[in-house]
Design an enzyme around this catalytic site. Structure first.
Site, short mmCIF file in Angstrom:
data_model
loop_
_atom_site.label_atom_id
_atom_site.label_comp_id
_atom_site.label_asym_id
_atom_site.label_seq_id
_atom_site.Cartn_x
_atom_site.Cartn_y
_atom_site.Cartn_z
N ASP A 77 -7.94 94.55 -42.95
CA ASP A 77 -6.59 94.87 -42.54
C ASP A 77 -6.09 93.71 -41.67
O ASP A 77 -6.75 92.68 -41.55
CB ASP A 77 -6.50 96.22 -41.82
CG ASP A 77 -7.23 96.26 -40.49
OD1 ASP A 77 -7.93 95.28 -40.14
OD2 ASP A 77 -7.13 97.28 -39.77
N HIS A 102 -0.77 96.60 -37.79
CA HIS A 102 0.08 95.75 -38.65
C HIS A 102 1.44 95.50 -38.03
O HIS A 102 2.03 94.42 -38.24
CB HIS A 102 0.20 96.39 -40.03
CG HIS A 102 -1.07 96.36 -40.79
ND1 HIS A 102 -1.27 97.03 -41.97
CD2 HIS A 102 -2.25 95.72 -40.53
CE1 HIS A 102 -2.50 96.81 -42.41
NE2 HIS A 102 -3.11 96.03 -41.55
#
Length: 245
Positions: free
Chosen positions: A126, A71
């Protein structure tokens, strides 16, 4: 971010290195006008290393840590003050699909295939996929694709906007290189502001966005690149943005 030797699955060390390079651009430590993301081998990226997930002593902690690193990379892509172009050949599955969706310009061909892949191993997405996909192809289509683990073939992906450029398979990388090269020679500061305005628009109402546009265009007009662009227009010549911002 991925290694061909591992089937182009995500590589944590390369991903962290790429994150630092992108951050350096944002901090002005690197004079880069555009970024090109592509792969070696026949696939763009086939997602995370599932074998490593299974062999981890604590799979939950292992995957959470990996997702956190991933991320940071996704945020670096979206926050980079320059255009990020992806050449997506073959499969972009799982994390690979998330990377493609985070880029500003995504080039693919008939052989490009996008697949969420998370339900196939009992995971949820994700890399921002649950945020980016609904905004690109629409909430209903996104839910359908995510829940059924559907595959977007190249032509359909282009029609829905997941691919922004659609060319012959053999031309994917060359097209992405040409676009990135052309953008790198452009008004870097202006392109960065355009990217930021587009990304941040979802969180503003129209009056707030108009105010931000007024501030941004004023900054462009006062910049060396803006002044060169106006001069070039008045003189009826191509603008030369080298050495400007």
């Amino acid at each position: 971010m991925a290694t061909a030797a591992a089937g182009n699955s995500l590589d944590e060390a390369r991903m962290a290195s790429a994150t630092e390079l992108l951050r350096a651009i944002g901090e002005g430590a690197s004079e880069v006008g555009a970024v090109l993301i592509h792969s070696e081998g026949k696939n763009f990226c086939t997602g995370g290393n599932v074998k490593a997930f299974g062999s981890a002593e604590d799979p939950g902690a292992f995957v959470t840590d990996l997702a956190t690193t991933f991320h940071e990379f996704i945020l670096a892509v979206t926050r980079a003050p320059v255009p990020v172009v992806a050449a997506v050949s073959g499969w972009a599955a799982g994390a690979g699909m998330s990377i493609a969706l985070a880029c500003d310009i995504v080039v693919g061909g008939p052989g490009t295939k996008l697949r969420p892949a998370y339900p196939s191993i009992g995971f949820s997405p994700d890399g921002g996929m649950s945020w980016s996909l609904p905004r690109i192809i629409g909430p209903a289509r996104a839910r359908d694709l995510l829940l059924t683990d559907g595959v977007l073939e190249g032509e359909e992906a282009a029609r829905l906007g997941a691919l922004t450029r659609f060319v012959a398979d053999e031309d994917v990388l060359a097209e992405a290189r040409e676009i990135a090269g052309r953008l790198a020679k452009g008004p870097t500061g202006s392109l960065g502001r355009i990217k930021r305005l587009a990304h941040e628009s979802a969180g503003r109402d129209l009056p707030a966005q108009l105010a931000e546009e007024a501030r941004s265009i004023g900054e462009c007009a006062a910049s060396p690149a803006g002044r060169e662009g106006v001069r070039a227009f008045a003189e009826r010549r191509a603008a030369d943005y080298s050495g400007t911002w």
